[in-house]
Design a protein around this motif. Sequence first.
Motif, PDB file in Angstrom:
ATOM      1  N   TRP A 118       1.505  -1.277  -0.124  1.00 19.86           N
ATOM      2  CA  TRP A 118       0.868   0.124   0.180  1.00 19.86           C
ATOM      3  C   TRP A 118       0.696   1.404   0.306  1.00 19.86           C
ATOM      4  O   TRP A 118       1.674   1.105   0.133  1.00 19.86           O
ATOM      5  CB  TRP A 118      -0.281  -0.045   1.240  1.00 19.86           C
ATOM      6  N   MET A 119       0.169   2.401  -0.902  1.00 17.63           N
ATOM      7  CA  MET A 119       1.123   3.845  -0.401  1.00 17.63           C
ATOM      8  C   MET A 119      -0.191   5.256  -0.469  1.00 17.63           C
ATOM      9  O   MET A 119      -1.295   4.595  -0.787  1.00 17.63           O
ATOM     10  CB  MET A 119       1.659   4.081  -1.807  1.00 17.63           C
ATOM     11  N   GLN A 120       0.855   5.357   0.600  1.00 23.22           N
ATOM     12  CA  GLN A 120      -0.304   6.927   0.723  1.00 23.22           C
ATOM     13  C   GLN A 120      -0.645   7.639  -0.443  1.00 23.22           C
ATOM     14  O   GLN A 120       0.600   8.036  -0.950  1.00 23.22           O
ATOM     15  CB  GLN A 120       0.253   7.804   2.156  1.00 23.22           C
ATOM     16  N   SER A 121      -2.177   8.469  -0.443  1.00 23.00           N
ATOM     17  CA  SER A 121      -2.148   8.738  -1.422  1.00 23.00           C
ATOM     18  C   SER A 121      -1.404   9.606  -2.104  1.00 23.00           C
ATOM     19  O   SER A 121      -1.489  10.324  -3.502  1.00 23.00           O
ATOM     20  CB  SER A 121      -3.492   9.122  -1.264  1.00 23.00           C
ATOM     21  N   ASN A 122      -0.999  10.311  -1.025  1.00 24.03           N
ATOM     22  CA  ASN A 122      -0.698  11.615  -1.318  1.00 24.03           C
ATOM     23  C   ASN A 122       1.136  11.995  -1.415  1.00 24.03           C
ATOM     24  O   ASN A 122       2.088  12.520  -2.141  1.00 24.03           O
ATOM     25  CB  ASN A 122       0.017  13.081  -1.105  1.00 24.03           C
TER      26      ASN A 122
ATOM     27  N   GLY B 115      -4.181   4.137  -0.331  1.00 20.78           N
ATOM     28  CA  GLY B 115      -4.910   3.781   0.909  1.00 20.78           C
ATOM     29  C   GLY B 115      -4.027   4.793   2.228  1.00 20.78           C
ATOM     30  O   GLY B 115      -2.473   4.722   2.630  1.00 20.78           O
ATOM     31  N   GLU B 116      -4.582   5.264   2.875  1.00 20.04           N
ATOM     32  CA  GLU B 116      -4.193   5.962   4.707  1.00 20.04           C
ATOM     33  C   GLU B 116      -2.965   4.344   5.448  1.00 20.04           C
ATOM     34  O   GLU B 116      -4.246   3.523   4.990  1.00 20.04           O
ATOM     35  CB  GLU B 116      -4.952   6.726   5.472  1.00 20.04           C
ATOM     36  N   MET B 117      -2.424   4.845   6.268  1.00 18.49           N
ATOM     37  CA  MET B 117      -2.476   4.006   6.991  1.00 18.49           C
ATOM     38  C   MET B 117      -3.511   3.253   7.935  1.00 18.49           C
ATOM     39  O   MET B 117      -3.090   1.843   7.519  1.00 18.49           O
ATOM     40  CB  MET B 117      -1.075   4.286   7.582  1.00 18.49           C
ATOM     41  N   GLU B 118      -4.165   3.805   8.661  1.00 17.88           N
ATOM     42  CA  GLU B 118      -5.203   3.410   8.992  1.00 17.88           C
ATOM     43  C   GLU B 118      -5.981   2.304   7.782  1.00 17.88           C
ATOM     44  O   GLU B 118      -6.187   1.117   8.886  1.00 17.88           O
ATOM     45  CB  GLU B 118      -6.663   3.895   9.208  1.00 17.88           C
ATOM     46  N   GLN B 119      -6.520   2.795   6.695  1.00 14.83           N
ATOM     47  CA  GLN B 119      -7.269   1.639   6.004  1.00 14.83           C
ATOM     48  C   GLN B 119      -6.220   0.105   5.455  1.00 14.83           C
ATOM     49  O   GLN B 119      -6.796  -0.760   5.852  1.00 14.83           O
ATOM     50  CB  GLN B 119      -7.416   2.243   4.744  1.00 14.83           C
TER      51      GLN B 119
END
Length: 587
Positions: free
Chosen positions: A147-151, A255-259
């Motif tokens: 996963w990678m954070q959106s920004n 997505g964000e870390m929480e996701q």
Amino acid sequence: MKQFFLTLAGVFAGMMLFFVGLPVLLIVSAIGSAQPSVPGRAVLELDLRQGLTDQTPANPFAALGGAVSVMDVVEALDRAEEDSQIKGLFVRLPEGGMTPAAADELRHAFRRFRAAGKPIVAHSQGVMASGAAVSTYMLGASSGDLWMQSNATLEAVGLATEEIFLGRAFDRYGVNAQFEQREEFKNAVNAFTQSDYTPAHREATLSWMNAIYEAAVGKAAQERRRTPDQLRATLEQGPYPAERARQLGLIDHVGEMEQARDAILERAGRGSRLVDFGEYVRAHVPGGGGSIALVEGEGSIMTGYGTIDLFGSGDGIYSDDVAEQLYRAAEDDDVKAVVFRVSSPGGSPVASEQILAAVRAVRAAGKPVVVSMGAYGASGGYWIASEADEIVAQPTTLTGSIGVYSGKMALGDALARFGVDVRGLAVGGAYADAYDAGEGFDAQDRAVLAQQVDQVYADFITRVARGRDLPPERVREIARGRVWTGAQARELGLVDHLGGYHEAVARAAALANLGDAADVRVKRYERDLGPFGGLFQALGGASTSLRGLMALGAVLSDPEARAALAQIRDAQTSQGRAMVLAGRGVG
């Protein structure tokens, strides 16, 4: 007067809180967290953003901050494969590059964990184009669910290194850097003598960089189910924002870390909870006893016993400590083989020889020694490994650098420009003041220095030839101070097997005829400081630091003293560096 006594009492109370209250609090905290409970359904959370040492730091309080080492991760994940309470792993990736050998070792541990049927989710807040960023990407790809954070941005576009050369500046300001190097690839001091890469320096550096880059891309391509050429072409056209990286198949989700965290908890099953990786490591402290001894050494190699500083890591391979552990293993009837974990860029040749003598003693006791190399097994780090029964290294471990340097920086001319005169006195032989910082070597001193360097280099060649069963002439061909990767070193006969700690234990078990390595008990040897030894050493370092700060504060209350200290500080900084480099190192 009353205010004076109140102030004095306050200072005393503060010191008592620092030197008594803080240690007691730390000890109580350590005892309270030594055996934390693990829930019935747990997902381990491994945060790699803090950075990794190769081995557990010597500082007894380091673990309280949640720091873990490569060895911690490998050993804990090996246990977690069989632990029915552990249902998955959540990884927070660093934004910068990772040490390539550490990334390789963790990748293999991740793959074994996944092969046991346990999922991994890795989350990245971006991979910056710094250092070995491609190694970070490779490790993330090995999770199987990246996963990678959106920004965030994926900048794994290559591998870069940079060096600051001080040669022209030293010439301009009168610093005379004088060194003997064996041979042309021994470039540890080039930063002080050159203004650019020499041809040999450039050749050797590009050689290991290309090897590491190609290895990382190849392994990441395997994880992403592409050919190395395809993945390399895509990465090098970057950098990419997160969504574009997903569209190109370089990552799996945006997505964000929480996701990402919720995704791994869902896969782990109802009622699953996150458990800090450090807590899991402390909950499974290895017990005593074992058929294989583990002796560890990380950092520069030096003589003596190590000390522990409350404000430092305490890293370093101290010859008395490590030799003592090896001799204990040689005498322990329960120990049938030794795994010697080494991660070192080099150091003192006499300290290296003391440790190598202990390795010989273990072998003379009929116990095989297998060296497992971490990030580095170079120079003195290779010296202490050279006569082991077998050497295991990661494909990207920086290996070899069979060479020597020695010398000093003469600062007399430079300091004279600031009105500082260096004058020395000596009695005895002509060589007594050879390493004084004021003047450069004269012709006779330089000849003696060259002779010493030649002798140490010849000794190094002899040990490698004997340990690796190679003709001395062949060792001289492949030595010359050159750094190789583990994969290159294996082709040259300097390394026996590619792999990490896991593979080294298997090789030690096989050599000692212990059967399946999975059933072998490992006993970690470390310096025995007693229940309060580490605390007293830590406080010793702390009190020294505090005394220095108090004295400095008093001096700096005088404006004239501040001006004088500024000039002295600059001179001492340069001289301190000269004293360190003047050590007759093989680093």
